[in-house]
Write a protein that holds these residues in place. Structure first.
Motif, PDB file in Angstrom:
ATOM      1  N   ASN A   1     -22.592   3.651  12.708  1.00 44.23           N
ATOM      2  CA  ASN A   1     -23.945   4.168  12.515  1.00 44.23           C
ATOM      3  C   ASN A   1     -24.529   3.645  11.224  1.00 44.23           C
ATOM      4  N   SER A   2     -25.809   3.451  11.212  1.00 39.37           N
ATOM      5  CA  SER A   2     -26.465   2.908  10.024  1.00 39.37           C
ATOM      6  C   SER A   2     -26.183   3.787   8.812  1.00 39.37           C
ATOM      7  N   GLY A   3     -25.719   3.194   7.767  1.00 38.26           N
ATOM      8  CA  GLY A   3     -25.486   3.917   6.519  1.00 38.26           C
ATOM      9  C   GLY A   3     -24.129   4.562   6.434  1.00 38.26           C
ATOM     10  N   GLY A   4     -23.394   4.591   7.539  1.00 44.51           N
ATOM     11  CA  GLY A   4     -22.082   5.218   7.512  1.00 44.51           C
ATOM     12  C   GLY A   4     -21.039   4.278   6.968  1.00 44.51           C
ATOM     13  N   TYR A   5     -19.823   4.814   6.807  1.00 37.17           N
ATOM     14  CA  TYR A   5     -18.723   4.038   6.244  1.00 37.17           C
ATOM     15  C   TYR A   5     -17.912   3.428   7.356  1.00 37.17           C
ATOM     16  N   GLN A   6     -17.730   2.135   7.293  1.00 36.61           N
ATOM     17  CA  GLN A   6     -16.838   1.449   8.217  1.00 36.61           C
ATOM     18  C   GLN A   6     -15.758   0.746   7.412  1.00 36.61           C
TER      19      GLN A   6
ATOM     20  N   SER B   1     -14.428  -5.155  10.844  1.00 36.34           N
ATOM     21  CA  SER B   1     -15.007  -3.861  10.532  1.00 36.34           C
ATOM     22  C   SER B   1     -15.908  -3.448  11.672  1.00 36.34           C
ATOM     23  N   ASP B   2     -15.897  -2.146  11.985  1.00 35.09           N
ATOM     24  CA  ASP B   2     -16.705  -1.654  13.088  1.00 35.09           C
ATOM     25  C   ASP B   2     -18.189  -1.772  12.805  1.00 35.09           C
TER      26      ASP B   2
ATOM     27  N   ARG C   1     -21.329   0.521   2.028  1.00 35.05           N
ATOM     28  CA  ARG C   1     -20.098   0.825   2.755  1.00 35.05           C
ATOM     29  C   ARG C   1     -20.165   0.403   4.213  1.00 35.05           C
ATOM     30  N   THR C   2     -21.321  -0.119   4.620  1.00 38.43           N
ATOM     31  CA  THR C   2     -21.452  -0.513   6.010  1.00 38.43           C
ATOM     32  C   THR C   2     -20.589  -1.736   6.290  1.00 38.43           C
ATOM     33  N   GLY C   3     -20.178  -1.866   7.529  1.00 36.26           N
ATOM     34  CA  GLY C   3     -19.167  -2.861   7.868  1.00 36.26           C
ATOM     35  C   GLY C   3     -19.593  -4.297   7.684  1.00 36.26           C
TER      36      GLY C   3
ATOM     37  N   HIS D   1     -11.577   4.533  -2.222  1.00 35.80           N
ATOM     38  CA  HIS D   1     -12.798   3.876  -2.647  1.00 35.80           C
ATOM     39  C   HIS D   1     -13.781   4.903  -3.188  1.00 35.80           C
TER      40      HIS D   1
END
Lengths: 114, 117
Positions: B98-103, B94-95, A97-99, A48
């Motif tokens: 943390n805020s802004g991180g990639y899950q 999806s997990d 990209r957040t879940g 991605h």
């Protein structure tokens, strides 16, 4: 309507002949994904882009490359397609990209290898 | 890493009957949960999602799903099946990172729904 468009819908190539699949989006999303989906299987993430930042999955073969020249377009290059690369390739986008962000999919390109 | 299990790779229902497609996740921390539908030779389309708030989520085409923490489940239902509901359905998780991180999103293996006239 804002959307994700993949071209072509069907692509036939020869064993070992490089092929490029394209994806464009009018959603202005930051993230673009490429998935490989084989028959009756879940989509498998290849890589991605988060803006211009490229993120490869650990098990994605080196044969697969990607380019994102601008926000709207993303390309999947298969350098030397093998018979095992025949599949549906799906492009998707998300705002972040957040879940909690859903992904928006194109209709896919079905790749056949002769 | 998250995992998701969809029980039943194929489900058949009669037109007008209840549709129930099962999805269970593995995490002890409730994840974000999604259901997608895929019609033949098309991409995936979001049906509904659970991120927070009300545990009964309504989606498009008359589908709904209920998040049950005690059962680690997010089963998809529709009271009355239509012929047009015949498709493949994917649960995804999806997990909550943390805020802004990639899950990363993990998809289930899919359930093909057949609707019998």
């Amino acid at each position: 309507d804002a959307m994700v468009i993949q071209n072509p819908r069907y692509q036939v190539t020869q064993f070992g002949k490089p092929v490029t699949l394209s994806c464009s989006q009018t959603l202005n999303h930051n993230v673009m994904y490429w998935y490989q989906q084989k028959s009756s299987q879940a989509p498998k993430l290849l890589f991605h882009y988060y803006d211009k930042d490229f993120n490869n999955e650990a098990d994605t073969p080196d044969n697969f490359q990607s380019r994102r020249p601008n926000t709207s377009f993303c390309f999947l290059d298969i350098r030397s397609p093998g018979l095992g690369d025949a599949a549906m390739y799906l492009c998707a986008t998300s705002r972040a990209r957040t879940g909690n962000q859903p992904q928006h999919f194109g209709d896919g390109t079905r790749l056949s290898i002769l | 890493a998250q995992s998701v299990t969809q029980l039943g790779s194929h489900v058949s229902v009669s037109e007008g009957a209840l549709v129930l497609l099962r999805c269970n996740y593995s995490s002890s921390v409730p994840p974000y949960l999604f259901w997608y539908v895929q019609y033949p030779n098309q991409g995936l389309q979001l049906l509904l999602k659970y991120t927070t708030g009300a545990t009964l989520v309504k989606g498009i085409n008359g589908f709904e799903a209920e998040f049950k923490k005690s059962e680690t489940s997010f089963h998809l239902t529709k009271p009355s099946a239509h012929m047009s509901d015949a498709a493949e359905y994917f649960c995804a998780v999806s997990d909550r990172g943390n805020s802004g991180g990639y899950q990363k999103v993990t998809f289930g293996t899919g359930t093909k729904l057949q609707v019998i006239p």
